[in-house]
Design an enzyme around this catalytic site. Sequence first.
Site, PDB file in Angstrom:
ATOM      1  N   CYS A 183       0.832  -1.208   0.000  1.00  0.00           N
ATOM      2  CA  CYS A 183       0.000   0.000   0.000  1.00  0.00           C
ATOM      3  C   CYS A 183       0.861   1.251   0.000  1.00  0.00           C
ATOM      4  O   CYS A 183       0.456   2.297  -0.519  1.00  0.00           O
ATOM      5  CB  CYS A 183      -0.952   0.001   1.197  1.00  0.00           C
ATOM      6  SG  CYS A 183      -0.138  -0.162   2.808  1.00  0.00           S
ATOM      7  N   HIS A 473      -1.591   1.214   7.660  1.00  0.00           N
ATOM      8  CA  HIS A 473      -2.043   1.078   6.268  1.00  0.00           C
ATOM      9  C   HIS A 473      -2.073   2.457   5.623  1.00  0.00           C
ATOM     10  O   HIS A 473      -2.509   3.438   6.238  1.00  0.00           O
ATOM     11  CB  HIS A 473      -3.437   0.449   6.247  1.00  0.00           C
ATOM     12  CG  HIS A 473      -4.005   0.304   4.863  1.00  0.00           C
ATOM     13  ND1 HIS A 473      -3.418  -0.485   3.894  1.00  0.00           N
ATOM     14  CD2 HIS A 473      -5.113   0.852   4.284  1.00  0.00           C
ATOM     15  CE1 HIS A 473      -4.138  -0.417   2.783  1.00  0.00           C
ATOM     16  NE2 HIS A 473      -5.164   0.390   2.993  1.00  0.00           N
TER      17      HIS A 473
END
Length: 519
Positions: A183, A473
Amino acid sequence: MSPAGCSHVNGYKVDNWKQNLRVIYQCFVWSGTAETRRRKAKSCICHMCGAHLNRLHSCLYCVFFGCFTKKHIHEHAKNKRHNLAIDLLYGGIYCFVCQDYIYDKDMEQIAKEEQRKAWKLQGTAFLASHLTFFVSTGIGEKYTTWEPTKRELELLRHNPKRRKITTNCTIGLRGLINLGNTCFMNCIVQALTHTPLLRDFFLSDRHKCEMQSNSCLVCEMSQLFQEFYSGHRSPHIPFRLLHLVWTHARHLAGYEQQDAHEFLIAALDVLHRHYDNGKKANNPNHCNCIIDQIFTGGLQSDVTCQVCHGVSTTIDPFWDISLDLPGSSTPFWPLSPGGDGSTVNGESHLSGSTTLTDCLRRFTRPEHLGSSAKIKCGGCHSYQESTKQLTMKKLPIVACFHLKRFEHSAKLRRKITTYVSFPLELDMTPFMASSKESRMNGQYQQTVDVLNNDNKYSLFAVVNHQGTLESGHYTSFIRQHKDQWFKCDDAIITKASIKDVLDSEGYLLFYHKQFLEYE
């Protein structure tokens, strides 16, 4: 999967595996001839639900096509113990044991060879939504130039209206598959592919590669822009980009979570070095590659002697500006005027809140270096105490601000979650070296500065980090059109409001010079 690669491909590499793989690429992936394209259109449907879409994959061990999205190919792999399948849109190999797309040197070589053969067979031109690209042997390689005929020029004169991307068009929006803690890479790719001038450069096929190998990151970026603006809606699988990043920035290799800011700098560095095979990239102060044209600014450092007040000035190039935050172990400058609820640089100051302007004011404030950091003064010819001040000598087209949320020291490792408000529009005039000189001469008047328009920026991308230092994240917000924002969370793209963007925590902020946006 181990960073060394997938061990399960060895079970596939028996007998005539190379020829079998070539046939799959020729008939079902690249389809260079009209006959193979017809065959692909007729035969490449999911054997369980009959769909053409949903990320169709083909088993490498038998003739079976299945949907990846609906997991029909997963069921086949489990029942038959056929561990490898190929993505029929991009040619990536997926291992169901590793649960990831894999890289194998031999398979990648076959894929590239068959792709080039298909490109040669397909000819020179294909239409990708609103944009036409000219391709012969590959992206950025030799291609046939085009000049309009007299008839075409006549038609253009009689038809002045042009097709354009409407405000409700979603071309350029595309998700990215997470290849295992990637990510950090996906959010930066989203920001780069929505950088206005960088988009214009790559979509006009300006890069002509002169590297002898197939390891040019600029070529891969060209391919990425084609994928993003092709009109396809299915998520893209950036496995080639990941492989090139691992090859050229080995400190980012592996499946551990990496820092998005570190990836951005590494990507810009490799793009800078690969442009024109490094011919112009040896000296960053005199480089004219597209990366330096867009992202490089000049940071002026003035060191003033406290005895004779002589000033020593140096100017260094920069790609981004890292800003300290309140809550860090470094002393933070008191908040600037505005805590009473007024507005500075378009930012609303709530009581006790911190703004991007506050961070920039701290960054450009004079700093006393102290008695332990005496420098030899050119005027006094002796070691004296001094002050140091940073200002902007040259602003880049894209200004990237890195809010230093991750603190690493011998005693402390933590994430700083201090909320920092940032504006949609930013005026960098107060932080320019010219503004400092004008103030010193008693001439500075910001309201009548004729250069103000050149120093104004618009926000077009924000990268955020959710979670802790150990487990987190990355997501991003990108601006598609004026006041139209979308949230990019790996493969998922959703509509976002301006409030969603401005209320986000903010880790990397991307601003583009307003007068060069061509909006």
